[in-house]
Motif scaffolding. Structure first.
Motif, mmCIF file in Angstrom:
data_model
loop_
_atom_site.group_PDB
_atom_site.id
_atom_site.type_symbol
_atom_site.label_atom_id
_atom_site.label_comp_id
_atom_site.label_asym_id
_atom_site.label_seq_id
_atom_site.Cartn_x
_atom_site.Cartn_y
_atom_site.Cartn_z
ATOM 1 N N LEU A 36 -4.751 8.285 9.579
ATOM 2 C CA LEU A 36 -4.150 9.250 8.669
ATOM 3 C C LEU A 36 -2.720 8.937 8.255
ATOM 4 O O LEU A 36 -2.268 9.400 7.219
ATOM 5 N N LYS A 37 -2.015 8.161 9.037
ATOM 6 C CA LYS A 37 -0.596 7.938 8.788
ATOM 7 C C LYS A 37 -0.329 7.376 7.390
ATOM 8 O O LYS A 37 0.557 7.848 6.685
ATOM 9 N N ALA A 38 -1.097 6.380 6.990
ATOM 10 C CA ALA A 38 -0.891 5.761 5.674
ATOM 11 C C ALA A 38 -1.099 6.773 4.552
ATOM 12 O O ALA A 38 -0.327 6.809 3.592
ATOM 13 N N PHE A 39 -2.128 7.600 4.687
ATOM 14 C CA PHE A 39 -2.365 8.587 3.637
ATOM 15 C C PHE A 39 -1.274 9.644 3.633
ATOM 16 O O PHE A 39 -0.758 10.018 2.585
ATOM 17 N N HIS A 40 -0.904 10.119 4.785
ATOM 18 C CA HIS A 40 0.089 11.185 4.885
ATOM 19 C C HIS A 40 1.449 10.720 4.393
ATOM 20 O O HIS A 40 2.146 11.458 3.693
ATOM 21 N N GLU A 41 1.832 9.491 4.701
ATOM 22 C CA GLU A 41 3.157 9.011 4.331
ATOM 23 C C GLU A 41 3.201 8.362 2.952
ATOM 24 O O GLU A 41 4.197 8.468 2.248
ATOM 25 N N ARG A 42 2.134 7.641 2.560
ATOM 26 C CA ARG A 42 2.170 6.873 1.310
ATOM 27 C C ARG A 42 1.108 7.241 0.290
ATOM 28 O O ARG A 42 0.985 6.573 -0.727
ATOM 29 N N LYS A 43 0.301 8.268 0.579
ATOM 30 C CA LYS A 43 -0.797 8.648 -0.314
ATOM 31 C C LYS A 43 -1.693 7.449 -0.596
ATOM 32 O O LYS A 43 -2.029 7.147 -1.738
ATOM 33 N N ALA A 44 -2.089 6.749 0.480
ATOM 34 C CA ALA A 44 -2.929 5.564 0.351
ATOM 35 C C ALA A 44 -4.089 5.654 1.329
ATOM 36 O O ALA A 44 -3.939 6.146 2.445
ATOM 37 N N LEU A 45 -5.247 5.178 0.883
ATOM 38 C CA LEU A 45 -6.449 5.099 1.714
ATOM 39 C C LEU A 45 -7.054 3.708 1.577
ATOM 40 O O LEU A 45 -6.863 3.036 0.567
ATOM 41 N N THR A 46 -7.807 3.307 2.581
ATOM 42 C CA THR A 46 -8.538 2.052 2.443
ATOM 43 C C THR A 46 -9.666 2.260 1.431
ATOM 44 O O THR A 46 -10.114 3.387 1.211
ATOM 45 N N SER B 49 -12.608 4.028 3.067
ATOM 46 C CA SER B 49 -12.443 5.478 3.197
ATOM 47 C C SER B 49 -12.661 6.175 1.863
ATOM 48 O O SER B 49 -13.326 7.206 1.787
ATOM 49 N N LYS B 50 -12.087 5.621 0.813
ATOM 50 C CA LYS B 50 -12.262 6.216 -0.518
ATOM 51 C C LYS B 50 -13.738 6.261 -0.906
ATOM 52 O O LYS B 50 -14.218 7.275 -1.409
ATOM 53 N N CYS B 51 -14.439 5.157 -0.672
ATOM 54 C CA CYS B 51 -15.858 5.099 -1.047
ATOM 55 C C CYS B 51 -16.676 6.127 -0.286
ATOM 56 O O CYS B 51 -17.516 6.812 -0.881
ATOM 57 N N TRP B 52 -16.448 6.248 1.027
ATOM 58 C CA TRP B 52 -17.203 7.215 1.819
ATOM 59 C C TRP B 52 -16.925 8.642 1.381
ATOM 60 O O TRP B 52 -17.836 9.459 1.242
ATOM 61 N N TRP C 272 -10.746 11.083 -11.060
ATOM 62 C CA TRP C 272 -9.434 10.770 -11.637
ATOM 63 C C TRP C 272 -8.375 10.740 -10.536
ATOM 64 O O TRP C 272 -7.568 9.810 -10.465
ATOM 65 N N PHE C 273 -8.399 11.751 -9.675
ATOM 66 C CA PHE C 273 -7.425 11.839 -8.590
ATOM 67 C C PHE C 273 -7.546 10.641 -7.648
ATOM 68 O O PHE C 273 -6.544 10.019 -7.287
ATOM 69 N N PHE C 274 -8.770 10.296 -7.260
ATOM 70 C CA PHE C 274 -8.959 9.196 -6.318
ATOM 71 C C PHE C 274 -8.596 7.850 -6.920
ATOM 72 O O PHE C 274 -8.087 6.981 -6.222
ATOM 73 N N PHE C 275 -8.844 7.635 -8.219
ATOM 74 C CA PHE C 275 -8.558 6.343 -8.824
ATOM 75 C C PHE C 275 -7.110 6.202 -9.285
ATOM 76 O O PHE C 275 -6.569 5.102 -9.290
ATOM 77 N N PHE C 276 -6.469 7.296 -9.668
ATOM 78 C CA PHE C 276 -5.125 7.179 -10.239
ATOM 79 C C PHE C 276 -4.012 7.751 -9.377
ATOM 80 O O PHE C 276 -2.855 7.403 -9.566
ATOM 81 N N LYS C 277 -4.303 8.614 -8.445
ATOM 82 C CA LYS C 277 -3.255 9.236 -7.637
ATOM 83 C C LYS C 277 -3.191 8.703 -6.208
ATOM 84 O O LYS C 277 -2.140 8.707 -5.600
ATOM 85 N N ILE C 278 -4.327 8.290 -5.669
ATOM 86 C CA ILE C 278 -4.358 7.769 -4.306
ATOM 87 C C ILE C 278 -4.422 6.251 -4.385
ATOM 88 O O ILE C 278 -5.355 5.692 -4.950
ATOM 89 N N LYS C 279 -3.409 5.601 -3.808
ATOM 90 C CA LYS C 279 -3.345 4.140 -3.842
ATOM 91 C C LYS C 279 -4.324 3.547 -2.838
ATOM 92 O O LYS C 279 -4.736 4.206 -1.891
ATOM 93 N N GLU D 241 -4.280 -2.928 -1.335
ATOM 94 C CA GLU D 241 -3.425 -3.471 -2.395
ATOM 95 C C GLU D 241 -1.952 -3.467 -2.020
ATOM 96 O O GLU D 241 -1.168 -4.219 -2.583
ATOM 97 N N GLU D 242 -1.575 -2.647 -1.055
ATOM 98 C CA GLU D 242 -0.175 -2.589 -0.654
ATOM 99 C C GLU D 242 0.167 -3.652 0.367
ATOM 100 O O GLU D 242 1.325 -3.840 0.709
ATOM 101 N N GLY D 243 -0.838 -4.301 0.893
ATOM 102 C CA GLY D 243 -0.599 -5.338 1.886
ATOM 103 C C GLY D 243 -0.200 -4.789 3.244
ATOM 104 O O GLY D 243 0.468 -5.436 4.026
ATOM 105 N N VAL D 244 -0.616 -3.554 3.545
ATOM 106 C CA VAL D 244 -0.269 -2.939 4.823
ATOM 107 C C VAL D 244 -1.363 -3.175 5.821
ATOM 108 O O VAL D 244 -2.499 -3.228 5.525
#
Length: 123
Positions: A59-69, A72-75, A109-116, A120-123
Motif C-alpha cells: 500500500l505504501k506506493a499507492f498511499h504516497e505516490r498514487k501508483a499501483l503495479t 494490481s490495476k488489472c486485478w 479513466w481514473f485508473f488509466f489517467f490518475k493512478i500511475k 514506469e516509475e522505476g520503483v
C-alpha cells in the motif's frame, strides 16, 4: 463511533490479508479501507498499521505516490468490471444501466489517467 471504525478497520485488514493469499480477492482496496478506518478510529492503530510489512509491501506506493503495479490495476479492474457487468446485465431499468456504464467509464479513466504505474516509475 471510533469503536465501529476500529472494528471495520480490522475487518478490512482480514479481507486484505486473505486477498494476499487468494488471487480472487483484491488486496489494495481492502487495505486502503483499513488505512482509512484506522485513521478515523485510532492514532495508535494508524501508526501501527503504517509500520507493518503489509502496508509497506502492498500500500505504501499507492498511499504516497498514487501508483499501483500493473498486476494490481488489472486485478482491481477485472473484478470491479465483472461485478458492474453483472449488475448491468440484470438491471431492467435503462437509467440504471446508463449509470453503471458511466461508473465504468469514470473508473477506467481514473485508473488509466490518475493512478500511475509503479513499473514506469522505476520503483
Amino acid at each position: 463511533m471510533k469503536t465501529i471504525y476500529i472494528l471495520l478497520g480490522f475487518f478490512f485488514l482480514i479481507l486484505g490479508i486473505i486477498g494476499i493469499v487468494l488471487p480472487i480477492l483484491p488486496t489494495v482496496p481492502f487495505l486502503l479501507l483499513t488505512l482509512f478506518f484506522f485513521t478515523k478510529g485510532s492514532d495508535r492503530l494508524h501508526q501501527w498499521f503504517l509500520q507493518t510489512n503489509i502496508y509497506q509491501n502492498h500500500l505504501k506506493a499507492f498511499h504516497e505516490r498514487k501508483a499501483l503495479t500493473k498486476k494490481s490495476k488489472c486485478w482491481i479492474l477485472l473484478l470491479s468490471t465483472t461485478m458492474l457487468t453483472i449488475g448491468f446485465i440484470f438491471t431492467p431499468i435503462v437509467w440504471a444501466k446508463m449509470l453503471i456504464v458511466s461508473v465504468l467509464l469514470i473508473k477506467y479513466w481514473f485508473f488509466f489517467f490518475k493512478i500511475k504505474n509503479l513499473d514506469e516509475e522505476g520503483v
